[in-house]
Design an enzyme around this catalytic site. Structure first.
Site, short mmCIF file in Angstrom:
data_model
loop_
_atom_site.label_atom_id
_atom_site.label_comp_id
_atom_site.label_asym_id
_atom_site.label_seq_id
_atom_site.Cartn_x
_atom_site.Cartn_y
_atom_site.Cartn_z
N ASP A 3 0.84 -1.19 0.00
CA ASP A 3 0.00 0.00 0.00
C ASP A 3 0.88 1.25 0.00
O ASP A 3 1.88 1.33 0.72
CB ASP A 3 -0.89 -0.02 1.25
CG ASP A 3 -1.85 1.14 1.30
OD1 ASP A 3 -2.69 1.26 0.39
OD2 ASP A 3 -1.77 1.95 2.26
N GLU A 36 1.53 -0.75 -5.13
CA GLU A 36 0.55 0.29 -5.43
C GLU A 36 1.35 1.59 -5.49
O GLU A 36 1.71 2.16 -4.47
CB GLU A 36 -0.52 0.41 -4.33
CG GLU A 36 -1.55 1.48 -4.67
CD GLU A 36 -2.23 2.10 -3.45
OE1 GLU A 36 -3.38 2.54 -3.59
OE2 GLU A 36 -1.61 2.17 -2.38
#
Length: 546
Positions: free
Chosen positions: A208, A269
């Site tokens: 993330d 990401e």
């Protein structure tokens, strides 16, 4: 029963990975919240679908201020989702079915309830406990002004003042304090966390905010009026986004992953500047990255061709495979997007509430799915897209939970509409989501009765049947293996390309029917073909050269 092929070290280069937003996938203990027990009970469904791996959104202990992306303990399971023992059982059972397991890791920030942050709040300014995060004195004579002018991704300021007068940085919500990755203790802790889960059998991690961990600790002002991933004109580097120092971290992580006999993988990401993504995917760094350009691209032939070309060409410079994705837990579901006048993603989390034609969006979603699954590289399926689910845009305001809703002053509804629990069986909510019929944590539309997995499986022309057929073709057709890809001439508003062994993919996004390529036999169309094999608008077909 299928099992993992441990000799297939490069499985990730062409894997189809199914995203499990665990809170909304399946409820096994009857409390209205999805959990590990529910996921384990639905593993046969995922094997039936034919995916290679699952990616599970954060399942760690968390106050859920941001749906689990505020982690209070990286080595345990949220009690609402289950236990570590159940997690191990899930990994084992998934592997027995030939399905690998990828977890989310959230390294940019913790929860404000994490032990480290609680220790930091209790410690003095300048202490080692505070140095794990980004604490600073404020500006102004009494320190009552934030240390700089940065803005948070969810709206509002990116600084919160503590009781002793210092401020701490949070690029997202106040409940998500940013870690200081210049601190060796932070780096060592996350290397330990990786090993903890790898030792339990996890096959990899999705990272993330992989672009946001390193900050310029001089904390220069950005000079912007709202959050932006781009620096202002004249500023050479963004002070907290996509900084060069991130790559040393990922080199150390890659060395850990490669140290396992069955090598583990990473997915980034990374929202980065044009041309920068390959830097994250060099052979000694991360394996793959999400393709946000493809997700956000309007469903228009020329724009898609540009994105596909750029993706394949850029990543080839570092030997990395492309990935393709149409929806995820942060964006409006593509059935809804594709039914609108503008089919792309404009501003994150704001492209909502516009009129949509669901029949048109569904037809286009079917075409886009076949296109995605015919491209070289890997692909991601967001739970429910294989059922044809649309964005739920009328959730009562009192039930909205995304922090964007509050932090935008109730002007942006946020991401809850794509996170509504899945419908499995039956004609009324909760559609088999909960084993006891408990009310799900977000309400399901009544008309999802025609979108359940059960209804999809009963309909030979359903979205689920299309996805399953496409995944089966990916596994069995030699033309869909490897990296071979070549554009062929086609009319305006269309795409036509060839993979290996005479496999063609034709996509018609024009407003008129187009003739099929010469001497080809249709293998799998996204919808009915016209007389003479003509391809109707908003339709894709996979073909075999005769």
């Amino acid at each position: 029963m299928s099992t993992l092929n441990s000799s297939d070290a490069d499985w990730w280069r062409s894997a189809v990975i199914y995203q499990v937003y665990i809170r909304s996938f399946a409820d096994g203990d009857g409390d209205g919240t999805g959990d590990i027990a529910g996921l384990r009970s639905r593993l046969p469904y995922l094997a039936y679908l034919g995916v290679d791996a699952i990616w599970i959104n954060p399942w760690y202990p968390s106050p859920l201020a941001d749906g689990g992306y505020d982690v209070s303990d990286y080595r345990d399971i949220h009690p609402a989702y289950g236990t570590l023992d159940q997690a191990e059982q899930l990994i084992t059972e998934a592997h027995e079915l030939g399905i690998r397991v990828i977890l989310d890791i959230v390294p940019n920030h913790t929860s404000d309830q994490h032990a480290w942050f609680q220790q930091a709040l209790a410690a003095r300014p300048g202490s080692p406990e505070r140095d794990r995060f980004v604490f600073r004195d404020g500006k102004g004579e009494d320190g009552s002004l934030p240390p700089n002018d940065w803005h948070a991704a969810f709206g509002g300021p990116t600084w919160t003042r503590t009781d002793d007068g210092q401020w701490y940085l949070h690029l997202f919500a106040p409940e998500q304090p940013d870690l200081n990755w210049d601190n060796p203790e932070v780096r060592a802790e996350f290397e330990s966390i990786l090993r903890f889960w790898f030792d339990l059998g996890v096959d990899g991690f999705r990272i993330d905010v992989a672009h946001g961990m390193i900050k310029d600790l001089a904390l220069p002002d950005l000079g912007l009026t709202e959050f932006s991933v781009l620096a202002r004109e004249g500023q050479e580097n963004h002070p907290h986004w996509d900084r060069d120092g991130i790559h040393d971290i990922f080199r150390s992580w890659r060395a850990i992953a490669d140290g396992y006999e069955d090598r583990r993988v990473f997915v980034a990401e990374a929202h980065v500047r044009p041309g920068r993504l390959p830097d994250y995917l060099r052979p000694d760094e991360l394996h793959t990255a999400f393709n946000f350009d493809f997700l956000k691209c309007p469903l228009e032939a020329d724009k898609l061709r540009t994105v596909i070309d750029r993706t394949i060409t850029d990543l080839a410079t570092v030997g990395a495979p492309a990935t393709w994705v149409l929806s995820n837990h942060d964006e409006t579901r593509h059935v809804t997007r594709y039914g609108r006048a503008h089919t792309g993603v404009t501003t994150p989390m704001r492209d909502q509430g516009h009129p949509t034609d669901l029949a048109l969006g569904t037809r286009r979603a079917r075409a886009a799915a076949l296109l995605m699954l015919a491209l070289p590289g890997g692909a991601y399926i967001y739970q429910g897209e294989e059922l044809g689910l649309y964005e739920v845009e009328d959730i009562p305001e009192a039930l909205l939970q995304d922090p964007t809703w509050e932090r935008s002053g109730h002007t942006v509804r946020g991401r809850d509409g794509c996170r509504v629990p899945l419908p499995w069986t039956g004609d009324t909510p909760p559609f088999g989501f909960s084993t006891t019929g408990a009310t799900p944590w977000l309400p399901q539309p009544e008309d999802w009765k025609s979108y359940t997995a059960e209804a999809n499986q009963a309909d030979p022309h359903s979205m689920l049947r299309l996805y399953r057929a496409a995944l089966r073709l990916r596994r069995t057709h030699p033309g869909l293996r490897g990296d071979h890809f070549r554009w062929l001439d086609s009319p305006d508003g269309t795409l036509l390309f060839e993979r290996g062994d005479g496999l063609l993919c034709a996509v018609n996004l024009s407003g008129r029917p187009v003739p099929p390529p010469d001497t080809c036999t249709p293998l799998l169309p996204s919808g009915p073909l016209g007389a003479g094999g003509f391809l109707p608008p908003d339709t894709t077909v996979l073909l075999q050269r005769d």
